[in-house]
Design a protein around this motif. Structure first.
Motif, short mmCIF file in Angstrom:
data_model
loop_
_atom_site.label_atom_id
_atom_site.label_comp_id
_atom_site.label_asym_id
_atom_site.label_seq_id
_atom_site.Cartn_x
_atom_site.Cartn_y
_atom_site.Cartn_z
N ASN A 142 0.81 -1.22 0.00
CA ASN A 142 0.00 0.00 0.00
C ASN A 142 0.84 1.27 0.00
O ASN A 142 0.48 2.26 -0.65
N TYR A 239 -14.14 2.20 11.82
CA TYR A 239 -13.26 1.65 10.80
C TYR A 239 -12.61 0.37 11.30
O TYR A 239 -12.58 0.09 12.49
N ASP A 243 -7.94 0.22 7.93
CA ASP A 243 -8.52 1.45 7.36
C ASP A 243 -7.88 2.68 8.01
O ASP A 243 -7.44 3.60 7.33
N ARG A 246 -4.15 3.15 7.12
CA ARG A 246 -3.98 3.72 5.77
C ARG A 246 -4.24 5.22 5.77
O ARG A 246 -3.52 6.00 5.14
N LEU A 279 -7.18 8.65 -1.04
CA LEU A 279 -7.93 7.52 -0.49
C LEU A 279 -8.97 7.02 -1.49
O LEU A 279 -9.14 5.82 -1.69
N LYS A 280 -9.66 7.95 -2.11
CA LYS A 280 -10.69 7.57 -3.09
C LYS A 280 -10.06 6.91 -4.31
O LYS A 280 -10.57 5.90 -4.82
N LEU A 282 -7.37 5.20 -4.54
CA LEU A 282 -6.86 3.87 -4.22
C LEU A 282 -7.95 2.92 -3.73
O LEU A 282 -7.68 1.76 -3.44
N TRP A 284 -9.61 3.12 -0.90
CA TRP A 284 -9.50 2.88 0.53
C TRP A 284 -10.61 3.63 1.27
O TRP A 284 -11.07 4.68 0.83
N LYS A 285 -10.98 3.11 2.43
CA LYS A 285 -12.09 3.68 3.20
C LYS A 285 -11.65 4.98 3.88
O LYS A 285 -10.51 5.13 4.30
#
Length: 600
Positions: A142, A239, A243, A246, A279-280, A282, A284-285
């Motif tokens: 990541n 989360y 989450d 990250r 984040l969006k 990739l 990811w939350k």
């Protein structure tokens, strides 16, 4: 189109930032690195990345004042370790080598490639936990993905507030970054030493880039993440732990790239938008740390309950205490009406909570009206007694309402006996009114006649089986008596027994009540609270270091004494009035709920 990049572990020498350089000593941390290759895929973009290496190293500068000198770290290595290197090994990736026979023609210039070198490290004081290892493995993939994305962005975007000391990535051959997962204690020490802020934070970024050196390697810096704080925030925000980590990692990366939300509102807005984008992009939350912190503050101010609270609490009950630092060194816990439910049993949920708290270093001390054999017997049923349990004949404890106190190694440090005249008068009252009476004599129980209520003391409450004495005088002369218990209905005690004995004992004894159908007579001037105080003095423990859980009037002083006193909702109104907080009932696993909610 996807291109594939290989990672090869290799030791890396870190150059310190100016802030750190002044305190680095010549002594170095010796690392034994075990290396292995792995791969990941990311989309192509303007940068043609060469084989990157995921390295296993983290350096914290040694300084005379640093408490981190000599600290060891776990390094992320697979079980199928292949070799240990004592010096750097050249990177050789066969798939990227091209061999051509050429006569009299110069080789074509190759497009410049940027290597990403990432270290993922786990601080040694974190628990040896499979979830932490799994998260570290994910970060190996990541972190380079996030780096690739943010590097692409800074070449194509104009920012109003970002520090542009890192701008032209084309001048570098490689980029080196480390990520350390640690506990609150370590990140607090780092904050104190490098930022002069004596508190733990969720993430800390420490840049090592020195533009004036014009190095071919971009020493990007270090991102330090507290697993403990991340776990708490993940729980609060609904989360998973990965989450939250990250989110913190992205926040740390952006700080290293010159974003700083603290310098102005515009800077905060710009960094917040960048967090959301990364984040969006990739998948990811979350919307980012800045937005999460704002949402949390807004919810707190508006007293809005997080809809994920129940889910988060359930996750916490399943074992997330391993990521939390205990707030208290000791938990003093009552038994009847508190740890025990209405069936006089310890639920499996309560047992698991006590075991988990104990495994995290919290000392559990039983403070009860029961005799020690009874407490051991009850807790044996849920595997909490004995050598590895929370109670045995060799552990500290407060019993018989504080009249018997055992200290280190289970040694008796206090015993107080009831006035024989009070015992004699109580025995005569029992015979005359046919009210069952039990005399507690350390590990023995005595009575004057057989009665079903007397039997329940043994069969239900697990106290030693009562021995029937032939007379009052025999009972008084048999041994020292610490306390007496009368049995009756709750109404009978409230209407008859309590008013009579409150007056009859005068200044020779006290009347206390732990459960509705029992009235206890104990020596004057003693209480469970005084027993706890004696034990704390013996152990050298400050009352600020303890949490106490109880329900009855006999627990009032103990709850007032503790840094945090928790009264269960089934408790008496007087007890709840003096408690710091009121928990759920003993039939709703009140002890477990209090531990999960307040002890960590």
């Amino acid at each position: 189109m996807l291109s594939r990049f290989s990672f090869l572990l290799r030791p890396i020498l870190l150059l310190p930032s100016p802030a750190m350089a002044s305190t680095i000593s010549r002594s170095a941390i010796t690392l034994s690195l075990e290396l292995y290759p792995t791969t990941f895929s990311i989309p192509r973009s303007s940068f043609n990345l060469s084989p990157s290496r995921c390295t296993a190293r983290f350096a914290i500068p040694s300084s005379p004042k640093s408490s981190l000198i000599g600290r060891r770290f776990h390094f992320l290595c697979r079980e199928d370790r292949r070799r240990t290197l004592s010096r750097p090994m050249p990177i050789v990736v066969a798939s990227n080598k091209e061999y051509r026979k050429m006569r009299g023609r110069p080789a074509k210039s190759k497009e410049k490639r940027l290597e990403l070198s990432v270290s993922i490290c786990i601080e040694e004081e974190l628990p040896d936990d499979s979830e932490i290892s799994s998260i570290a493995e994910l970060l190996r993939l990541n972190v380079p993905m996030a780096m690739k994305l943010v590097f692409d962005r800074i070449t194509d975007s104009n920012y109003k507030t970002r520090d542009t000391s890192i701008q032209d990535l084309g001048e570098f051959e490689s980029v080196e970054l480390s990520v350390l997962l640690c506990n609150d204690e370590i990140i607090q020490k780092l904050n104190k030493e490098w930022r002069d802020e004596d508190h733990a934070t969720d993430v800390l970024s420490m840049s090592e880039h020195i533009p004036e050196l014009n190095l071919p390697v971009l020493m990007f810096g270090d991102i330090v993440i507290s697993i403990e704080t991340a776990a708490r925030q993940a729980e609060e925000r609904g989360y998973t732990l990965i989450d939250e980590i990250r989110i913190l990692m992205v926040h740390g990366l952006l700080h290293l790239l010159g974003f700083d939300h603290e310098i102005s509102e515009d800077a905060e807005e710009e960094m917040e938008e960048e967090e959301k984008f990364v984040l969006k992009s990739l998948g990811w939350k979350g919307k980012g740390l800045i937005q999460s912190a704002y949402d949390a503050e807004t919810s707190e101010n508006l007293n809005i309950e997080n809809p994920n609270d129940k889910l988060s609490k359930d996750k916490k009950k399943k074992g997330s205490l391993r990521f939390y630092r205990p707030k208290f060194k000791y938990i003093f816990c009552d038994m009847d009406g508190t740890l025990l439910n209405s069936k006089s049993q310890v639920s499996l949920t309560n047992a698991r909570a006590l075991k988990e708290a104990s495994s995290r270093g919290v000392k559990i001390v039983i403070a009860t009206g029961k005799a020690r054999p009874a407490a051991i017997s009850v807790l044996q049923m849920v595997d909490l007694a004995g050598k590895d349990g929370i109670i045995s004949e060799h552990t500290p404890g407060v019993f018989l309402q504080g009249l018997l106190v055992y200290g280190i190694n289970g040694r008796e440090i206090f015993k107080r006996n009831l006035d024989p005249n009070v015992c004699r008068e109580a025995g005569q009252y029992s015979l005359e009114h046919k009210v069952p009476l039990i005399a507690f004599c350390q590990d023995r129980c005595l009575t004057l006649f057989s009665h079903p209520l007397v039997d329940t003391l043994h069969t239900v409450y697990h106290e030693p089986k009562a021995e029937i004495m032939p007379s009052v005088e025999h009972m008084v002369a048999a041994t020292d008596i610490q306390k007496l218990i009368f049995f009756d209905t709750a109404e009978g005690i409230t209407t008859n027994l309590r008013p009579y004995w409150s007056k009859a004992t005068g200044d020779h004894a006290n009347v206390v009540q732990a459960v509705p159908d029992m009235l206890e007579i104990v020596p004057f001037g003693t209480s469970k609270g005084s027993g706890v105080t004696l034990l704390l003095d013996h152990l050298g423990v400050n009352s600020k270091e303890i949490m106490a859980i109880g329900d009855g009037e006999n627990d009032m002083e103990m709850l007032e004494l503790a840094s945090l006193g928790v009264a269960l909702s089934n408790g008496s109104e007087k007890t709840k009035a003096v408690a710091d907080v009121i928990g759920v009932s003993n039939d709703e696993d009140g002890v477990a709920d209090a531990i999960y909610r307040y002890a960590f």
